[in-house]
Write an enzyme that holds these catalytic residues in place. Structure first.
Site, mmCIF file in Angstrom:
data_model
loop_
_atom_site.group_PDB
_atom_site.id
_atom_site.type_symbol
_atom_site.label_atom_id
_atom_site.label_comp_id
_atom_site.label_asym_id
_atom_site.label_seq_id
_atom_site.Cartn_x
_atom_site.Cartn_y
_atom_site.Cartn_z
ATOM 1 N N LEU A 1 -8.914 -0.064 -13.033
ATOM 2 C CA LEU A 1 -8.190 -0.904 -13.981
ATOM 3 C C LEU A 1 -6.769 -0.364 -14.175
ATOM 4 C CD1 LEU A 1 -10.763 -1.870 -16.795
ATOM 5 C CD2 LEU A 1 -9.896 -3.284 -14.925
ATOM 6 N N CYS B 1 -8.770 -0.354 3.866
ATOM 7 C CA CYS B 1 -10.045 -1.059 3.668
ATOM 8 C C CYS B 1 -9.939 -2.392 2.930
ATOM 9 C CB CYS B 1 -11.032 -0.141 2.948
ATOM 10 S SG CYS B 1 -11.529 1.262 3.964
#
Ligand code: NAD
Length: 467
Positions: free
Chosen positions: A254, A264
């Site tokens: 967050l 990725c």
């Protein structure tokens, strides 16, 4: 157990080394002979904190070997991991499985009887079936097994992630593969009580993509809320804390920033979308995540333009931090790259600093002057932009930085500095998810009646006021 790892990159080298640390005899194989030569001379081809010590210890103990001779590595291994790259096919978005299929073909003639081939690379659902088919062209189906064991390590904390994972996911199609992989993982992880998920091979393959798509969505969610925070005069860090302390949500992933990057999330979200399309399923949330993250790259360049009055043509911009995150030298899909390229297109001269990543950055970036000292990089700059929050950047002497720049614009895309501290040093700060003008929040604030507030009776008080 005798283990071979095919592909000695970020995942293969860390996995192989950690498996040796657990007492297995591991041979890591790579086609790249320079990489193998370096490793055999004690030089690591990647930067990963803590890995050098482990490699050295296990080489010295005679448990870890590096070779480019695939046949010898594989011929007496009970388990053969495939940990080769699965990059995005340019223009298509699906995972390019060339390296996986090539590795399967190459090992097929050398496998020991009853060997378990484990696909650790991130691969689309059904790849295990295809690998099995390839190997079966060279040997009988009951003489080997193919399993899926996706890797969840994060670069920068990869050793810890491998040795102390949140969970291990194992996808199998027979009991033999299950038993071998349980033996490999259960004993070393028993004490930590690590959950081990044993499931079907195809489920295991999909778990990896679903995990990465979820995390990419979480990052994108907070990034969009950060934009709202800027408009309404609140601080996204306080918001993220208040939201994340809900145990159903969690505080990790967050941190608002310039958009996700790395080797990725970008490729895996695209590959998952391709799989969904191929099966006629709409993954609309993932589609929006990809689109929002793409748009964010342009938005970050505009933020720099705003900070210098709307035009960077002829200006010098100092970029601090190039790798896609701190504590890695990995530049694959780093947010710094499109940002720098956009600023250059708008006419800026870019100087850049990174504590570890400049060698890899030099292979990707054109016409960027690279520095290994942040103050030298910022010298005479019209704006400083923080793209990666390395500790060495967070700890910069802001007063000294202000002395060397030409103009005081500081664009902090990682909220690496306390706005107050940078402003005190004389910078005009433009951060992420924080009011452009800190005063806005204070002007709108309802005065707190601190005097009359009751004495706190709980111990865990997180005070975010005034930071
Ligand atoms: P990488 O590019 O760092 O390493 C791949 C290595 O495989 C290279 O050194 C290459 O030379 C070697 N190779 C390719 N074909 C070979 C062959 N036939 N024989 C021997 N060696 C061969 O890639 P990576 O970052 O380690 O990623 C590997 C896989 O793991 C990918 O599918 C990736 O998505 C997945 N993954 C990566 C991470 C990460 O953080 N990097 C985390 C989890 C999963």
């Amino acid at each position: 157990m005798k283990v071979a790892v095919v592909g000695t990159g970020y995942v293969g080298l860390v996995s192989g080394t950690c498996l040796a640390e657990w007492g297995n005899e591991v041979v890591c194989v790579d086609k790249n002979i320079d990489k193998i030569n370096d490793l055999n001379q004690g030089r690591l081809p990647i930067y990963e904190p803590g890995l050098d010590v482990l490699v050295e210890r296990n080489r010295a103990a005679g448990r870890l070997f590096f070779t480019s001779d695939l046949a010898r590595a594989v011929e007496d291994a009970a388990v053969v991991f495939i940990a080769v790259g699965t990059p995005s096919r340019p223009g298509h978005g699906d995972a390019d499985l060339t390296f996986v299929y090539m590795a399967a073909k190459e090992i097929s003639t050398h496998l020991a009887e009853n060997a378990v081939v484990v696909v650790k690379s991130t691969v689309p659902v059904g790849t295990g079936d295809a690998v099995e088919k390839i190997i079966a062209t060279k040997r009988s189906r009951d003489s080997f097994s193919v399993a899926s064991n996706p890797e969840f390590l994060r670069e920068g904390v990869a050793v810890k992630d491998f040795l102390k994972p949140d969970r291990v996911v194992i996808g199998v199609s027979n009991a033999r593969a299950r038993d071998v992989l349980m033996t490999l993982y259960c004993t070393p992880l028993e004490e930590q009580n690590t959950p081990i998920v044993i499931t079907h091979r195809r489920t295991s393959e999909l778990i990896k993509y679903a995990s990465n798509a979820f995390l990419a969505t979480k990052v994108t969610f907070i990034n969009e809320l950060a934009d709202l925070c800027e408009q309404v005069g609140t601080d996204v860090r306080d918001l993220a804390l208040g939201v994340g302390l809900d145990s159903r949500i969690g505080t990790s992933f967050l941190n608002a920033g310039p958009g996700y990057g790395g080797s990725c999330f970008p490729k895996d979200t695209l590959a998952l979308l391709r799989t969904a399309q191929d099966h006629g399923v709409a993954l609309r949330i993932v589609e929006e995540t990809v689109a929002a993250n793409e748009a964010r790259k342009r938005k970050m360049a505009l933020k720099v333009l705003d900070a210098v009055g709307g035009n960077v043509d002829g200006l010098t911009i100092a970029v601090l931090g190039l790798t896609f995150k701190p504590d890695t030298d990995d530049m694959r899909d780093a947010p710094s790259v499109p940002l720098i390229e956009t600023l250059q297109r708008f006419g800026a001269t870019v100087h850049a600093y990174d504590p570890i990543g400049t060698e890899n950055a030099a292979r990707i970036l054109d016409n960027v002057k690279l520095y290994d000292d942040p103050y030298a990089c910022a010298h005479g700059a019209d704006a400083v932009v923080v793209v990666t929050e390395w500790d060495s950047i967070r700890r910069l002497d802001l007063g000294r930085l202000r002395m060397v720049v030409r103009a005081p614009a500081l664009v902090d895309l990682r909220n690496a500095f306390e706005a107050g501290a940078a402003e005190k040093a004389g910078f005009k700060v433009s951060a992420i998810g924080r009011p452009a003008n800190r005063q806005l929040e204070e002007d709108n604030a309802v005065p707190l009646q601190l005097d009359s507030a009751p004495a706190p009776i709980v111990r865990n008080i997180v005070e975010t006021m005034g930071r």
